[in-house]
Write a protein that holds these residues in place. Structure first.
Motif, PDB file in Angstrom:
ATOM      1  N   ALA A  32       0.851  -1.198   0.000  1.00  0.00           N
ATOM      2  CA  ALA A  32       0.000   0.000   0.000  1.00  0.00           C
ATOM      3  C   ALA A  32       0.883   1.242   0.000  1.00  0.00           C
ATOM      4  N   PRO A  33       0.323   2.396  -0.371  1.00  0.00           N
ATOM      5  CA  PRO A  33       1.110   3.638  -0.280  1.00  0.00           C
ATOM      6  C   PRO A  33       1.661   3.806   1.132  1.00  0.00           C
ATOM      7  N   GLN A  34       2.888   4.221   1.213  1.00  0.00           N
ATOM      8  CA  GLN A  34       3.561   4.337   2.502  1.00  0.00           C
ATOM      9  C   GLN A  34       3.177   5.635   3.214  1.00  0.00           C
ATOM     10  N   PRO A  35       3.248   5.618   4.551  1.00  0.00           N
ATOM     11  CA  PRO A  35       2.877   6.820   5.313  1.00  0.00           C
ATOM     12  C   PRO A  35       3.843   7.964   5.028  1.00  0.00           C
ATOM     13  N   LEU A  36       3.380   9.163   5.297  1.00  0.00           N
ATOM     14  CA  LEU A  36       4.196  10.349   5.057  1.00  0.00           C
ATOM     15  C   LEU A  36       5.271  10.536   6.113  1.00  0.00           C
ATOM     16  N   SER A  37       5.190   9.763   7.183  1.00  0.00           N
ATOM     17  CA  SER A  37       6.149   9.862   8.278  1.00  0.00           C
ATOM     18  C   SER A  37       6.439   8.460   8.802  1.00  0.00           C
ATOM     19  N   PRO A  38       7.661   8.192   9.220  1.00  0.00           N
ATOM     20  CA  PRO A  38       7.973   6.878   9.780  1.00  0.00           C
ATOM     21  C   PRO A  38       7.573   6.749  11.253  1.00  0.00           C
ATOM     22  N   TYR A  39       6.902   7.742  11.793  1.00  0.00           N
ATOM     23  CA  TYR A  39       6.618   7.774  13.217  1.00  0.00           C
ATOM     24  C   TYR A  39       5.239   7.245  13.600  1.00  0.00           C
ATOM     25  N   TYR A  40       4.558   6.584  12.668  1.00  0.00           N
ATOM     26  CA  TYR A  40       3.284   5.942  13.000  1.00  0.00           C
ATOM     27  C   TYR A  40       3.064   4.754  12.078  1.00  0.00           C
TER      28      TYR A  40
END
Length: 129
Positions: A11-19
């Motif tokens: 899936a598209p990856q989150p905009l931040s690695p913090y969640y």
């Protein structure tokens, strides 16, 4: 009960690695609840962003063996509630069965200045036989 947190590679990856994008809560009978983090998408209009959001949600659900038909709760945050009808038209394209429980809020802004919408969902995945 087992809890797994992840951001599926499919899936598209989150905009931040913090969640994490998905919390999967598995029950002893093999059923699960999926809690998806709020999703935003690129686009110039609310309709474009809404479409992108639902496409991302569908991909996250698919990575966990679910579909949009498994969504039982949806929370929507709009920066302009007067555009609710535009969002609703797109939502009906993706959520075609019995509508899930729902809450929609107007917010002054989202964490990205260009974001007009953010959507989070909960889905119930039945046990596989």
């Amino acid at each position: 009960m087992r809890i797994t947190l992840d951001s599926p590679a499919s899936a598209p990856q989150p905009l931040s690695p913090y969640y994490s994008q998905v919390a999967r809560v598995e029950h002893a009978d093999g059923s699960a609840l999926l809690y998806l983090s709020g999703q935003i998408a690129e686009g110039a209009t609310l309709a474009e962003q809404s479409r992108g959001v639902f496409e991302t949600i569908a991909a996250l659900l698919e990575a966990h063996g679910a579909t949009l038909a498994d969504v039982i709760n949806i929370r929507t945050y709009l920066t302009d509630i007067t555009e609710l009808a535009e969002y609703g038209a797109v939502r009906r394209e993706f959520l075609t069965g019995t509508p899930p429980t729902s809450m929609t809020f107007e917010v002054s802004r989202l964490f990205r200045a260009e974001a007009l919408i953010e959507v989070e969902v909960v889905a119930a995945v039945p046990a596989t036989e």
